[in-house]
Scaffold this active site. Sequence first.
Site, PDB file in Angstrom:
ATOM      1  N   HIS A  99     -13.144   2.910   0.042  1.00 37.22           N
ATOM      2  CA  HIS A  99     -13.100   1.929   1.142  1.00 37.22           C
ATOM      3  C   HIS A  99     -13.787   0.624   0.742  1.00 37.22           C
ATOM      4  O   HIS A  99     -14.221  -0.150   1.599  1.00 37.22           O
ATOM      5  CB  HIS A  99     -13.789   2.460   2.428  1.00 37.22           C
ATOM      6  CG  HIS A  99     -13.023   3.536   3.146  1.00 37.22           C
ATOM      7  ND1 HIS A  99     -13.634   4.650   3.670  1.00 37.22           N
ATOM      8  CD2 HIS A  99     -11.703   3.659   3.432  1.00 37.22           C
ATOM      9  CE1 HIS A  99     -12.724   5.422   4.248  1.00 37.22           C
ATOM     10  NE2 HIS A  99     -11.539   4.843   4.105  1.00 37.22           N
ATOM     11  N   ASN A 140       0.873  -1.177   0.000  1.00 39.28           N
ATOM     12  CA  ASN A 140       0.000   0.000   0.000  1.00 39.28           C
ATOM     13  C   ASN A 140       0.905   1.220   0.000  1.00 39.28           C
ATOM     14  O   ASN A 140       1.476   1.590   1.022  1.00 39.28           O
ATOM     15  CB  ASN A 140      -0.888  -0.042   1.252  1.00 39.28           C
ATOM     16  CG  ASN A 140      -1.874   1.120   1.289  1.00 39.28           C
ATOM     17  OD1 ASN A 140      -1.769   2.055   0.493  1.00 39.28           O
ATOM     18  ND2 ASN A 140      -2.799   1.070   2.231  1.00 39.28           N
ATOM     19  N   ARG A 185      -2.733  -2.016  -3.360  1.00 35.86           N
ATOM     20  CA  ARG A 185      -3.949  -1.250  -3.155  1.00 35.86           C
ATOM     21  C   ARG A 185      -3.952  -0.072  -4.130  1.00 35.86           C
ATOM     22  O   ARG A 185      -2.982   0.685  -4.198  1.00 35.86           O
ATOM     23  CB  ARG A 185      -3.980  -0.706  -1.731  1.00 35.86           C
ATOM     24  CG  ARG A 185      -5.179   0.166  -1.524  1.00 35.86           C
ATOM     25  CD  ARG A 185      -5.086   0.931  -0.258  1.00 35.86           C
ATOM     26  NE  ARG A 185      -6.286   1.721  -0.101  1.00 35.86           N
ATOM     27  CZ  ARG A 185      -6.364   2.786   0.675  1.00 35.86           C
ATOM     28  NH1 ARG A 185      -5.333   3.165   1.374  1.00 35.86           N
ATOM     29  NH2 ARG A 185      -7.488   3.449   0.754  1.00 35.86           N
ATOM     30  N   GLU A 211      -8.255  -5.018   5.196  1.00 34.23           N
ATOM     31  CA  GLU A 211      -8.148  -4.796   3.749  1.00 34.23           C
ATOM     32  C   GLU A 211      -6.981  -5.576   3.152  1.00 34.23           C
ATOM     33  O   GLU A 211      -7.062  -6.067   2.027  1.00 34.23           O
ATOM     34  CB  GLU A 211      -7.989  -3.290   3.481  1.00 34.23           C
ATOM     35  CG  GLU A 211      -9.265  -2.523   3.768  1.00 34.23           C
ATOM     36  CD  GLU A 211      -9.037  -1.064   4.116  1.00 34.23           C
ATOM     37  OE1 GLU A 211      -8.531  -0.790   5.234  1.00 34.23           O
ATOM     38  OE2 GLU A 211      -9.347  -0.197   3.291  1.00 34.23           O
ATOM     39  N   ARG A 237     -10.136  15.851   6.528  1.00 35.29           N
ATOM     40  CA  ARG A 237     -10.973  16.204   5.365  1.00 35.29           C
ATOM     41  C   ARG A 237     -12.337  16.703   5.824  1.00 35.29           C
ATOM     42  O   ARG A 237     -12.911  16.173   6.773  1.00 35.29           O
ATOM     43  CB  ARG A 237     -11.161  14.996   4.452  1.00 35.29           C
ATOM     44  CG  ARG A 237      -9.949  14.709   3.582  1.00 35.29           C
ATOM     45  CD  ARG A 237     -10.125  13.421   2.793  1.00 35.29           C
ATOM     46  NE  ARG A 237      -9.254  12.384   3.297  1.00 35.29           N
ATOM     47  CZ  ARG A 237      -9.365  11.090   3.020  1.00 35.29           C
ATOM     48  NH1 ARG A 237     -10.339  10.670   2.228  1.00 35.29           N
ATOM     49  NH2 ARG A 237      -8.531  10.216   3.520  1.00 35.29           N
TER      50      ARG A 237
END
Length: 391
Positions: free
Chosen positions: A173, A9, A84, A377, A234
Amino acid sequence: MDQSILVVNCGSSSVKLALYRTTDTAAPIITALAERLGGEGARLRIEGEKSFSCEDAMDHSQALATFIEECQDYLQDLVAIGHRLVHGGEAFHESTLITDDSLAELEKVSVLAPLHNPMNLMGIRLCRELLPDLPNVAVFDTSFHQTMPAQAYLYGVPYDWYETHQVRRYGFHGTSYRYVSAETARRLNRPADDLNLIIAHLGNGCSACAIRQGQSVDSSMGLTPLEGLIMGTRSGDIDPGLLEHMMRESGSSMAELMTALNRNSGLLGLSGISNDMRTLLQHEAAGEPAAKRALDTFCFRVARQLAALSSNLSSTDAVVFTGGIGENSADIRRRILANWRNIQFRLNTALNQANGDESGRISETGTPLVLVIPTDEEQMIAQDTLKITGL
Ligand code: ADP
């Protein structure tokens, strides 16, 4: 040595790695985190069957090369690498083998996620260079949401923006939602394609998703991972009119405002203290109103989003919390559900404090089911990599 699979990742200043045996993707044998790459205080930490750490001026390539050198005994029988990728646009409905053609296609998708995809692609290129002759697989955050119907993915803007510029809601996600919905089905002993779920993935990035009969039918994130919930840094949903207002009032450029919305907003911006939930909970407990303000706003917005998403489902089998905050903060879960006033959730205090019983349940028996299911994940990426490479 058993055959192994590496999961990569690659982010803007970090690389996360996880090495799995092909015979057991439930848990990695080695993990590594390289942080602050290309800047002050870069460091690499390797943990698991091999441990190593160093603090040295490093970029992404040097961090990966150091990992390969330190773990060479474990990489002798490396058979594939899974990556990813944040954005797969509309071209990638599922995980895919990287070829020269798909890499060229992925380059085109980068315009949709300029903050993320170029770094993910750099990870792929570095692996092709440093670990040649191995198959690389891309696993996308967006692909699980490709089942969203047009009414959920279209914005109310001129339709040719979609046709010409791919302006639509994609959702992110997705790898986490895919894992958590499958794990929920397993724990409830129900077929996944039979379940209606509302899942809140609350970490540094936060989003929520409605799952109808195992498929994503709506998500809080949009064209980019900026839409939806208030996150660590964010903003989540805003009135786009505020951009023009702030340009006029503060003289900021569009680029400055986008940086503010991505990096200086959310929990950090609202509190002026931190983007980190644990830190904010401590400050709130110490009586700081700015921390309480941020947390109250965060919880209110999550509840509003979850309630809106639930309008997609004729009935909801479970509300599921995941991600660093969702998995670990009993207080935030309680406050979110208290804000969702038209449903009478009743949490079992002890189960909520314990982050769930063996099935993940935190609600009282006989009341709307609420679960805590830790996401994984990397495991999904490892499994997709095995499947796609036919190993
Ligand atoms: P990422 O989105 O980067 O993968 P994580 O899913 O690890 O992030 O979530 C990070 C967030 O989880 C941080 O805000 C952190 O403070 C929060 N978190 C982790 N553990 C706890 C805890 N015990 N209580 C409250 N928040 C927690």
